[in-house]
Structures are given as structure tokens and as C-alpha cells.
Scaffold this motif. Sequence first.
Motif, PDB file in Angstrom:
ATOM      1  N   TYR A   3       0.815  -1.210   0.000  1.00 49.01           N
ATOM      2  CA  TYR A   3       0.000   0.000   0.000  1.00 49.01           C
ATOM      3  C   TYR A   3       0.856   1.269   0.000  1.00 49.01           C
ATOM      4  CZ  TYR A   3       1.060  -1.006   4.832  1.00 49.01           C
ATOM      5  OH  TYR A   3       1.713  -1.336   5.977  1.00 49.01           O
ATOM      6  N   ASP A   4       2.169   1.073   0.076  1.00 49.04           N
ATOM      7  CA  ASP A   4       3.074   2.213   0.087  1.00 49.04           C
ATOM      8  C   ASP A   4       3.352   2.607  -1.368  1.00 49.04           C
ATOM      9  OD1 ASP A   4       4.644   4.079   1.176  1.00 49.04           O
ATOM     10  OD2 ASP A   4       6.174   2.735   1.945  1.00 49.04           O
ATOM     11  N   VAL A 368      10.163  12.410  13.489  1.00 52.25           N
ATOM     12  CA  VAL A 368      11.370  12.340  12.669  1.00 52.25           C
ATOM     13  C   VAL A 368      12.113  13.670  12.745  1.00 52.25           C
ATOM     14  CG1 VAL A 368      12.265  12.102  10.322  1.00 52.25           C
ATOM     15  CG2 VAL A 368      10.417  10.614  11.091  1.00 52.25           C
ATOM     16  N   GLU A 373      13.929   8.830  18.706  1.00 48.95           N
ATOM     17  CA  GLU A 373      13.927   7.392  18.407  1.00 48.95           C
ATOM     18  C   GLU A 373      12.902   6.703  19.312  1.00 48.95           C
ATOM     19  OE1 GLU A 373      14.858   5.195  16.232  1.00 48.95           O
ATOM     20  OE2 GLU A 373      15.670   6.914  15.154  1.00 48.95           O
ATOM     21  N   ASN A 375      12.068   3.618  19.510  1.00 50.66           N
ATOM     22  CA  ASN A 375      12.582   2.370  20.090  1.00 50.66           C
ATOM     23  C   ASN A 375      13.387   2.613  21.376  1.00 50.66           C
ATOM     24  OD1 ASN A 375      11.515   0.681  18.095  1.00 50.66           O
ATOM     25  ND2 ASN A 375      13.256   1.057  16.736  1.00 50.66           N
ATOM     26  N   LEU A 458       0.294   4.288   9.215  1.00 51.01           N
ATOM     27  CA  LEU A 458       1.663   3.933   8.838  1.00 51.01           C
ATOM     28  C   LEU A 458       1.819   2.420   8.809  1.00 51.01           C
ATOM     29  CD1 LEU A 458       3.739   6.389  11.068  1.00 51.01           C
ATOM     30  CD2 LEU A 458       3.104   6.661   8.678  1.00 51.01           C
ATOM     31  N   GLU A 459       0.854   1.717   9.362  1.00 52.07           N
ATOM     32  CA  GLU A 459       0.974   0.270   9.543  1.00 52.07           C
ATOM     33  C   GLU A 459      -0.212  -0.440   8.879  1.00 52.07           C
ATOM     34  OE1 GLU A 459       2.613  -2.478   9.830  1.00 52.07           O
ATOM     35  OE2 GLU A 459       3.607  -1.758  11.654  1.00 52.07           O
ATOM     36  N   LYS A 463      -1.347  -6.064  11.306  1.00 54.24           N
ATOM     37  CA  LYS A 463      -0.349  -5.881  12.357  1.00 54.24           C
ATOM     38  C   LYS A 463      -0.820  -4.842  13.376  1.00 54.24           C
ATOM     39  CE  LYS A 463       4.299  -5.950  11.240  1.00 54.24           C
ATOM     40  NZ  LYS A 463       5.475  -5.165  10.840  1.00 54.24           N
TER      41      LYS A 463
ATOM     42  N   THR B  10      14.197  -0.124  11.664  1.00 58.06           N
ATOM     43  CA  THR B  10      12.882   0.317  12.144  1.00 58.06           C
ATOM     44  C   THR B  10      13.013   1.537  13.048  1.00 58.06           C
ATOM     45  OG1 THR B  10      12.828  -1.073  14.115  1.00 58.06           O
ATOM     46  CG2 THR B  10      12.002  -2.064  12.088  1.00 58.06           C
ATOM     47  N   GLY B  11      14.065   2.307  12.816  1.00 54.68           N
ATOM     48  CA  GLY B  11      14.179   3.599  13.504  1.00 54.68           C
ATOM     49  C   GLY B  11      13.005   4.473  13.093  1.00 54.68           C
ATOM     50  N   THR B  12      12.764   5.548  13.830  1.00 54.49           N
ATOM     51  CA  THR B  12      11.574   6.363  13.576  1.00 54.49           C
ATOM     52  C   THR B  12      11.485   6.814  12.113  1.00 54.49           C
ATOM     53  OG1 THR B  12      11.690   7.132  15.851  1.00 54.49           O
ATOM     54  CG2 THR B  12      10.270   8.371  14.376  1.00 54.49           C
ATOM     55  N   THR B  13      12.604   7.328  11.576  1.00 52.84           N
ATOM     56  CA  THR B  13      12.566   7.855  10.210  1.00 52.84           C
ATOM     57  C   THR B  13      12.210   6.766   9.207  1.00 52.84           C
ATOM     58  OG1 THR B  13      14.307   9.380  10.857  1.00 52.84           O
ATOM     59  CG2 THR B  13      13.873   9.187   8.511  1.00 52.84           C
ATOM     60  N   TYR B  15      10.756   3.977   9.746  1.00 51.31           N
ATOM     61  CA  TYR B  15       9.413   3.454   9.976  1.00 51.31           C
ATOM     62  C   TYR B  15       8.366   4.351   9.334  1.00 51.31           C
ATOM     63  CZ  TYR B  15       6.307   0.190  12.191  1.00 51.31           C
ATOM     64  OH  TYR B  15       5.406  -0.812  12.386  1.00 51.31           O
ATOM     65  N   VAL B  16       8.525   5.657   9.553  1.00 53.46           N
ATOM     66  CA  VAL B  16       7.562   6.605   8.975  1.00 53.46           C
ATOM     67  C   VAL B  16       7.618   6.550   7.447  1.00 53.46           C
ATOM     68  CG1 VAL B  16       7.033   9.077   8.735  1.00 53.46           C
ATOM     69  CG2 VAL B  16       7.498   8.113  10.993  1.00 53.46           C
ATOM     70  N   MET B  17       8.802   6.303   6.903  1.00 52.07           N
ATOM     71  CA  MET B  17       8.943   6.290   5.449  1.00 52.07           C
ATOM     72  C   MET B  17       8.622   4.925   4.820  1.00 52.07           C
ATOM     73  SD  MET B  17       9.351   9.353   4.776  1.00 52.07           S
ATOM     74  CE  MET B  17       9.523   9.140   3.006  1.00 52.07           C
ATOM     75  N   GLY B  18       8.169   3.963   5.615  1.00 57.68           N
ATOM     76  CA  GLY B  18       7.682   2.742   4.984  1.00 57.68           C
ATOM     77  C   GLY B  18       8.284   1.424   5.436  1.00 57.68           C
ATOM     78  N   SER B  20       7.596  -0.418   7.893  1.00 56.40           N
ATOM     79  CA  SER B  20       6.633  -1.406   8.384  1.00 56.40           C
ATOM     80  C   SER B  20       6.241  -2.349   7.248  1.00 56.40           C
ATOM     81  CB  SER B  20       5.394  -0.708   8.940  1.00 56.40           C
ATOM     82  OG  SER B  20       4.748   0.004   7.924  1.00 56.40           O
ATOM     83  N   GLN B  21       6.142  -1.770   6.064  1.00 50.78           N
ATOM     84  CA  GLN B  21       5.769  -2.596   4.933  1.00 50.78           C
ATOM     85  C   GLN B  21       6.901  -3.506   4.488  1.00 50.78           C
ATOM     86  OE1 GLN B  21       4.480  -1.699   0.679  1.00 50.78           O
ATOM     87  NE2 GLN B  21       3.645  -0.199   2.072  1.00 50.78           N
ATOM     88  N   LYS B  55      18.500   8.478   1.221  1.00 45.80           N
ATOM     89  CA  LYS B  55      17.291   8.744   2.001  1.00 45.80           C
ATOM     90  C   LYS B  55      16.657   7.479   2.549  1.00 45.80           C
ATOM     91  CE  LYS B  55      15.317  13.042   0.347  1.00 45.80           C
ATOM     92  NZ  LYS B  55      14.262  13.632  -0.483  1.00 45.80           N
ATOM     93  N   PRO B  57      13.476   4.925   3.534  1.00 40.76           N
ATOM     94  CA  PRO B  57      13.882   3.884   4.477  1.00 40.76           C
ATOM     95  C   PRO B  57      15.103   3.089   4.000  1.00 40.76           C
ATOM     96  CG  PRO B  57      11.986   3.145   3.177  1.00 40.76           C
ATOM     97  CD  PRO B  57      12.264   4.558   2.770  1.00 40.76           C
ATOM     98  N   ALA B  69      14.528   2.202   0.140  1.00 39.78           N
ATOM     99  CA  ALA B  69      14.292   0.794  -0.128  1.00 39.78           C
ATOM    100  C   ALA B  69      12.832   0.511  -0.468  1.00 39.78           C
ATOM    101  CB  ALA B  69      14.707  -0.036   1.078  1.00 39.78           C
TER     102      ALA B  69
END
Lengths: 482, 85
Positions: A3-4, A368, A373, A375, A458-459, A463, B10-13, B15-18, B20-21, B55, B57, B69
Amino acid sequence: MIYDNNAIRLRRNLLIDIAKLVMDGNLFEDIDRMPLTMYPQRSDAVRCCIYKDRAITKYRLMAILGHRVENETDELKLLSQYAREALDRQEPATPVLTVIDQACSACQRGSHYVTDACRSCVARPCTVNCRRDAIEVTNKRANIVQEKCINCGLCVKVCPYHAIVYVPVPCEEVCPVDAIVKDETGREHIDNEKCINCGKCMGACPFGAIMERSSIVDVIGRINGDKKTVAMLAPAMAGQFPGGMKKLTSAVKRLGFDDVVEVALGAELTAQNESKEVAEKLSEGTALVTTSCCPAYIEAVNKHVPEMLPYVSDTPTPMHYTGQLVKNDDPDAITVFISPCVAKRQEAIADPTINYVLTTEELGAMLVAAEIEINDCPEAIFEPPASSEGRTFAFSGGVTKAVREHLDETTEIKPVQIDGLDRKKIKLLQAYAKGKCPGNFLEVMSCEGGCVGGPCTLEGVGKARNRVTDFANQTIEKTPQQ
Amino acid sequence: MTNITVKICTGTTCYVMGASQLLSLPQLLPEGLASRVLVEGANCLDFCKNGQHGKAPFVQVNNTVIPEATIEKVKEAIRQAAETD
């Protein structure tokens, strides 16, 4: 499912860049240069030329600054001027969606086409079955005469080679209420008399031409201001980031919010009060009660299924109850509701307990930009924790389950669910309102899967749902109040 | 034949940029390859910090860093790693 896509990444990159500029205090100085930095001289153009790419970037940024692109009267007005107006603005405005005219590629009207798979067969069921004589065979190939075709789709069904396809206009195709239509130039416009702010067109447009008017600069400005700011995380947010709700809560606090509360607390109140209302109304002989928490659904009822209005629950939404809890504590607090939803923006504008709405994407961009972070953030402790039923409002079936748990044995509900709105479901709702609903409690979610399937997630739904369930299971079960 | 390690940031940046997929990669690998590939989500790999890697992800296939990626780019990198092995 994938979906991205590049249009989404482009939007997110711009949100991040803007958030950074506001946080660093460089918005006014640097924003006018952004379209040029993105598409420098002699770089590869995505569209016809870099100048068009730059122009469209300017309009994207206008939307991110919270402006309505259609309202531009002077093309020479600089982004820095729009930025100043954004930071001076006291509250967000409607309509919440805006179409970038320049970015709309004016897709061909939804039409049927014959592909190369046509064998010009002897049987020719396409020509035989077409009731409008819209199919001619020329040069050993069937052809559709567009002026005659009414897009009934019969030829698609009868072709033995599956040689006929329907090419839709993506935004029009997903709009459940026919609110997005072409003007005389073929470009799309939103009819706000019809639009329910569901946000489906935004995700469907492959050119990224439809955007929401963001409040990201307003919110960063408020965080830096002198009033207390409170972030209200919708139940669906538990599914949206790695580390779940606990780490996310700490991360949001690091952005500078004075407090972070979970909207699941308000959802509990919605469940309690809605169940009382259901028990009362059903005992009085009402045939049907339907949920009030999905704002796109409520807007659909108001604008397209008014006959359903008498059956809609009067109970306020989880967002409203949570906003009230915060404002009771401090009437001057600035409340910022955060969820994957577009339609909540509209609901919030009419609700004095909510000052701003951010989407998951905007929150992600802020995290961001602030280099937080998630995590590495500690797990926050919720005091008091919301109940599991409040936390599972985030997915389809959650509201029904929560309401049911509060009902005693004297009220029996027969629940029916509509999981995701489209044209057919709107028709179904019209039938339900006329007495054809097979149950007496109707839960409707505009997004498939519920809020975890929102337009600004975003997910993926699966999941996200699992994470929400995990978080809900971590709470102590409360006994329902009688 | 050695295993191929795929680290998905899976750092914030990312993750936000994709990212998770991208984590759904294991389900999308062809059978012959899947058994040789070890996919893991990683905390921020710091590739986003100075811009020299491109850039987000980011995904790392053995020692190769893949910026911006996508599932396709990562699959291609895995195929190359498998061939050069």
C-alpha cells in the motif's frame, strides 16, 4: 498487500521537512526555496518539466501549511506569506480536503476498452450483447465507441478472452458518495455539499493531487507557546508505531507536549453511555440504534441517508469525552487529538473541546523532525489505565463488543456491522433506515477494519490490530458499571 | 552457500517512510531464496544521520546499504548476493 507508494513518500518527506523548518525556526527564511531545492536546475523531472514539479510542490506545501489550494488568488503570493498566516491562525478551517488542480492529471473518464487479447472471434458475444450498439469490429479487433457506451460492463462479462477492461478514475471509483467530479477541463473537484471527509480519494489518487489541510505548523507553534498542550492518542495509535503505545506515549511527550492521554478513557465513557441509551431506546420500542463514533459515517448519514438520523446514537464520541476530561482539568489547555483519521478534523472543528487534529503521518513527521527514536524511549505508565474495551474501539467490532459488555441480561441486542463504506454500503444503509436492517444495533465504520485501517495509517491493518489487542490485554479488566 | 542477512531499519525515520511494509519481506521471497535469507528488524542503524547514504527507508543486505528501499530493490539485492556467493 503493498500500500506504500512514491506519492505517499513524497508527502511524508515534505511533512518532515516542514516540521524541521518550524522546529528550527527557519520556516519563513527557507520555505520559498523548498520547491527549487527539491527540483534543482537540470535534475530529472517527474512530470513534463521541473517547473511544473516545482509549481506542484508549492501547492503541496500550501496544503501542509493548512491552506486551501483552491483559494489561491495571486500566483505570486509566496509560501513564506502563507507560512506567516498559518502561524498567526487561531484555529483550523474547513473544508478539510483540498485538490491540487495542477497535479490532477485529468484522468480519462472511467471507460471500457478492448485490449490486444481480442481475437476478433466468430461468436462476437460483445457485439451481440451490447444493448447500445457501442461495439464495432474494425481491423480484426472489437472497438468501443465511447460516445455510445454507457459503461454497463456486460461486454466484460461475456468476452470469452477477458479482452475487455474497465479503466476507472481512481478517486471517483473509491468515493462512496460521488462527491468528487470533473470540471469542464477534466480535472477533479470536491463537492463539499456531498463530501463526507472519509479520505479515500486521497489514498486512491496516483498523482497525489488530493491532500488534507494539515495542522502540523499550528501544533508545533502551540507546543512552543505558553499554554499547556495535551496530546490525545486515539486507541488506533497503539498499532501505528514500533514499540506500541507505551513507547509512543513517551516519544510524544518528548516532542514537548505537557501531557499525553489515551482516548480509550473517553471510549469507555462512550461505551457506558451508549449502552444505557441502547437499553433505553430498545425498551421504548425503537427498531434500531446505530453508532455515533465514526465521523465519516455520521457525515454520510447527514448528507446522504437522512432517514437514518432518528436511529443514530446521541452519545458523544470518545474524542469528545476525552477532550472534556482534559478541559475540565484545565479549560485553557490546548487539546490535540491524534489518529489515522481525516474526518476527525471536521468533527473537531465543530467540537469546542478539541483544538487541533493531527494524523498518524503528521505525528510521525514531527517525531522524525525532532530526531526522537521511539525504540529508545522508555515505556510510559498509564495512570489510570483505560479498560480493554476502551482500547479495542480501534477496530471493527470493538464498539459492539464494548456496548454489549455494559448491557445487562434484560436487553438483547442483535448486532449488524458495516465494515468500510462504499457506494453499495450507502445503498444498504438507505435500506436499513427503511426498516430492512436484520438486527437492532448497527455499527458502521467508514474504513475497512475500523480506525486501524484509516487513510493516514503507517501500519497495515493486520499488524496494527494485533498491536492494539496486545495493548488492550495489558490492562486490568474493570467490572462494567450497572 | 552462506546465509544472507537482511536488516530492516525500524528507527523512527525509516518506519515513517515505509519500513513497516518492508517487514513483510519474508512472505514475499521466492521459495528457493527464502531458506537462505535471515530477515530481521533492527533499531536505528544510523544511516539517516548524515545524508551520505541517501534517504530513508534503509535496508542492509549483508554489507550493502539500500536507500529509499522498496520490496523490489531489496529482492534484487538479495538475488545479487545469492549469485555472487
